[in-house]
Write a protein that holds these residues in place. Structure first.
Motif, PDB file in Angstrom:
ATOM      1  N   LYS A  31      -1.500  -4.075  28.840  1.00  0.00           N
ATOM      2  CA  LYS A  31      -1.093  -4.065  27.443  1.00  0.00           C
ATOM      3  C   LYS A  31      -0.237  -5.291  27.167  1.00  0.00           C
ATOM      4  N   ASN A  32      -0.592  -6.021  26.137  1.00  0.00           N
ATOM      5  CA  ASN A  32       0.142  -7.204  25.747  1.00  0.00           C
ATOM      6  C   ASN A  32       1.092  -6.868  24.597  1.00  0.00           C
ATOM      7  N   THR A  33       0.542  -6.243  23.545  1.00  0.00           N
ATOM      8  CA  THR A  33       1.306  -5.957  22.329  1.00  0.00           C
ATOM      9  C   THR A  33       0.812  -4.640  21.731  1.00  0.00           C
ATOM     10  N   LEU A  34       1.744  -3.835  21.234  1.00  0.00           N
ATOM     11  CA  LEU A  34       1.386  -2.619  20.508  1.00  0.00           C
ATOM     12  C   LEU A  34       2.291  -2.513  19.292  1.00  0.00           C
ATOM     13  N   LEU A  35       1.672  -2.450  18.121  1.00  0.00           N
ATOM     14  CA  LEU A  35       2.416  -2.314  16.864  1.00  0.00           C
ATOM     15  C   LEU A  35       1.972  -1.053  16.154  1.00  0.00           C
ATOM     16  N   ARG A  36       2.917  -0.397  15.481  1.00  0.00           N
ATOM     17  CA  ARG A  36       2.621   0.817  14.727  1.00  0.00           C
ATOM     18  C   ARG A  36       3.265   0.706  13.352  1.00  0.00           C
ATOM     19  N   VAL A  37       2.458   0.930  12.320  1.00  0.00           N
ATOM     20  CA  VAL A  37       2.951   0.891  10.939  1.00  0.00           C
ATOM     21  C   VAL A  37       2.690   2.276  10.330  1.00  0.00           C
ATOM     22  N   PRO A  38       3.735   3.005   9.940  1.00  0.00           N
ATOM     23  CA  PRO A  38       3.561   4.375   9.430  1.00  0.00           C
ATOM     24  C   PRO A  38       3.169   4.405   7.947  1.00  0.00           C
ATOM     25  N   LEU A  39       1.901   4.189   7.650  1.00  0.00           N
ATOM     26  CA  LEU A  39       1.443   4.137   6.254  1.00  0.00           C
ATOM     27  C   LEU A  39       1.272   5.516   5.619  1.00  0.00           C
ATOM     28  N   ARG A  40       1.067   6.549   6.409  1.00  0.00           N
ATOM     29  CA  ARG A  40       0.909   7.921   5.909  1.00  0.00           C
ATOM     30  C   ARG A  40      -0.248   8.044   4.908  1.00  0.00           C
ATOM     31  N   LEU A  41      -1.423   7.544   5.285  1.00  0.00           N
ATOM     32  CA  LEU A  41      -2.597   7.614   4.414  1.00  0.00           C
ATOM     33  C   LEU A  41      -3.004   9.058   4.142  1.00  0.00           C
ATOM     34  N   GLY A  42      -2.726   9.933   5.079  1.00  0.00           N
ATOM     35  CA  GLY A  42      -3.086  11.338   4.920  1.00  0.00           C
ATOM     36  C   GLY A  42      -2.397  12.006   3.749  1.00  0.00           C
ATOM     37  N   ASP A  43      -1.217  11.523   3.354  1.00  0.00           N
ATOM     38  CA  ASP A  43      -0.523  12.102   2.197  1.00  0.00           C
ATOM     39  C   ASP A  43      -1.420  12.084   0.969  1.00  0.00           C
ATOM     40  N   ASP A  44      -2.094  10.978   0.742  1.00  0.00           N
ATOM     41  CA  ASP A  44      -3.013  10.866  -0.398  1.00  0.00           C
ATOM     42  C   ASP A  44      -4.356  11.529  -0.094  1.00  0.00           C
ATOM     43  N   ALA A  45      -4.852  11.296   1.107  1.00  0.00           N
ATOM     44  CA  ALA A  45      -6.201  11.728   1.450  1.00  0.00           C
ATOM     45  C   ALA A  45      -6.364  13.239   1.370  1.00  0.00           C
ATOM     46  N   PHE A  46      -5.447  13.968   1.930  1.00  0.00           N
ATOM     47  CA  PHE A  46      -5.626  15.408   2.033  1.00  0.00           C
ATOM     48  C   PHE A  46      -5.213  16.150   0.770  1.00  0.00           C
ATOM     49  N   ILE A  47      -4.420  15.516  -0.088  1.00  0.00           N
ATOM     50  CA  ILE A  47      -3.996  16.161  -1.334  1.00  0.00           C
ATOM     51  C   ILE A  47      -4.868  15.720  -2.514  1.00  0.00           C
ATOM     52  N   HIS A  48      -5.100  14.404  -2.624  1.00  0.00           N
ATOM     53  CA  HIS A  48      -5.808  13.865  -3.797  1.00  0.00           C
ATOM     54  C   HIS A  48      -7.230  13.395  -3.505  1.00  0.00           C
ATOM     55  N   GLN A  49      -7.624  13.350  -2.231  1.00  0.00           N
ATOM     56  CA  GLN A  49      -8.938  12.872  -1.805  1.00  0.00           C
ATOM     57  C   GLN A  49      -9.214  11.433  -2.246  1.00  0.00           C
ATOM     58  N   LYS A  50      -8.151  10.684  -2.491  1.00  0.00           N
ATOM     59  CA  LYS A  50      -8.278   9.278  -2.887  1.00  0.00           C
ATOM     60  C   LYS A  50      -6.991   8.561  -2.493  1.00  0.00           C
ATOM     61  N   LEU A  51      -7.128   7.342  -1.962  1.00  0.00           N
ATOM     62  CA  LEU A  51      -5.932   6.551  -1.675  1.00  0.00           C
ATOM     63  C   LEU A  51      -5.388   5.998  -2.976  1.00  0.00           C
ATOM     64  N   SER A  52      -4.090   6.118  -3.156  1.00  0.00           N
ATOM     65  CA  SER A  52      -3.449   5.537  -4.337  1.00  0.00           C
ATOM     66  C   SER A  52      -3.545   4.016  -4.239  1.00  0.00           C
ATOM     67  N   PRO A  53      -3.442   3.321  -5.367  1.00  0.00           N
ATOM     68  CA  PRO A  53      -3.456   1.852  -5.311  1.00  0.00           C
ATOM     69  C   PRO A  53      -2.378   1.302  -4.378  1.00  0.00           C
ATOM     70  N   LYS A  54      -1.210   1.923  -4.339  1.00  0.00           N
ATOM     71  CA  LYS A  54      -0.114   1.461  -3.485  1.00  0.00           C
ATOM     72  C   LYS A  54      -0.475   1.602  -2.002  1.00  0.00           C
ATOM     73  N   LYS A  55      -1.010   2.766  -1.612  1.00  0.00           N
ATOM     74  CA  LYS A  55      -1.379   2.972  -0.201  1.00  0.00           C
ATOM     75  C   LYS A  55      -2.532   2.051   0.193  1.00  0.00           C
ATOM     76  N   ALA A  56      -3.514   1.910  -0.692  1.00  0.00           N
ATOM     77  CA  ALA A  56      -4.639   1.022  -0.407  1.00  0.00           C
ATOM     78  C   ALA A  56      -4.155  -0.420  -0.241  1.00  0.00           C
ATOM     79  N   ASP A  57      -3.263  -0.847  -1.105  1.00  0.00           N
ATOM     80  CA  ASP A  57      -2.701  -2.199  -1.032  1.00  0.00           C
ATOM     81  C   ASP A  57      -1.911  -2.393   0.260  1.00  0.00           C
ATOM     82  N   ASN A  58      -1.130  -1.381   0.636  1.00  0.00           N
ATOM     83  CA  ASN A  58      -0.365  -1.472   1.880  1.00  0.00           C
ATOM     84  C   ASN A  58      -1.280  -1.543   3.100  1.00  0.00           C
ATOM     85  N   LEU A  59      -2.406  -0.836   3.061  1.00  0.00           N
ATOM     86  CA  LEU A  59      -3.359  -0.918   4.164  1.00  0.00           C
ATOM     87  C   LEU A  59      -3.948  -2.321   4.246  1.00  0.00           C
TER      88      LEU A  59
END
Length: 112
Positions: A31-59
């Motif tokens: 392993k050289n590098t491991l990065l983790r970014v907590p975007l929490r896409l599931g918050d939108d996905a499982f409640i609204h079935q669509k990524l909000s513009p903010k979450k999509a932009d952050n991704l």
């Protein structure tokens, strides 16, 4: 050889960069590098079935940063996979297309 893996999950997006070492009996990796970014896409996905513009932009921003890091680390090849959250949203293909424009192809894998 240097390869990368991108995991786009429901809670976080991860980038793993690893060095592959050829040995007499096969291959190993370090392993050289491991990065983790907590975007929490599931918050939108499982409640609204669509990524909000903010979450999509952050991704998209996160993928752009990962693309730059892979270039800096001289990654030879990569694989990017998205799981449940991206599979369940109606705008997943649209987001995947935006990310492909910055040079990262995402495979949305099935639940099996």
């Amino acid at each position: 050889m240097r390869y990368a893996a991108i995991d786009i999950g429901s809670n976080a997006v991860r980038l793993l960069i690893a060095d592959i070492i050829q040995e007499k009996e096969g291959f190993s990796f370090k392993k050289n590098t491991l990065l983790r970014v907590p975007l929490r896409l599931g918050d939108d996905a499982f409640i609204h079935q669509k990524l909000s513009p903010k979450k999509a932009d952050n991704l998209v921003k996160t993928m752009r940063a990962f693309r730059e890091l892979m270039d800096v680390y001289n990654v030879e090849d990569y694989m990017a996979c998205a799981t449940s959250a991206m599979r369940d949203v109606t705008n997943g293909p649209e987001v995947v297309k935006k990310v492909s424009e910055i040079g990262i192809d995402i495979a949305i894998i099935d639940g099996n």
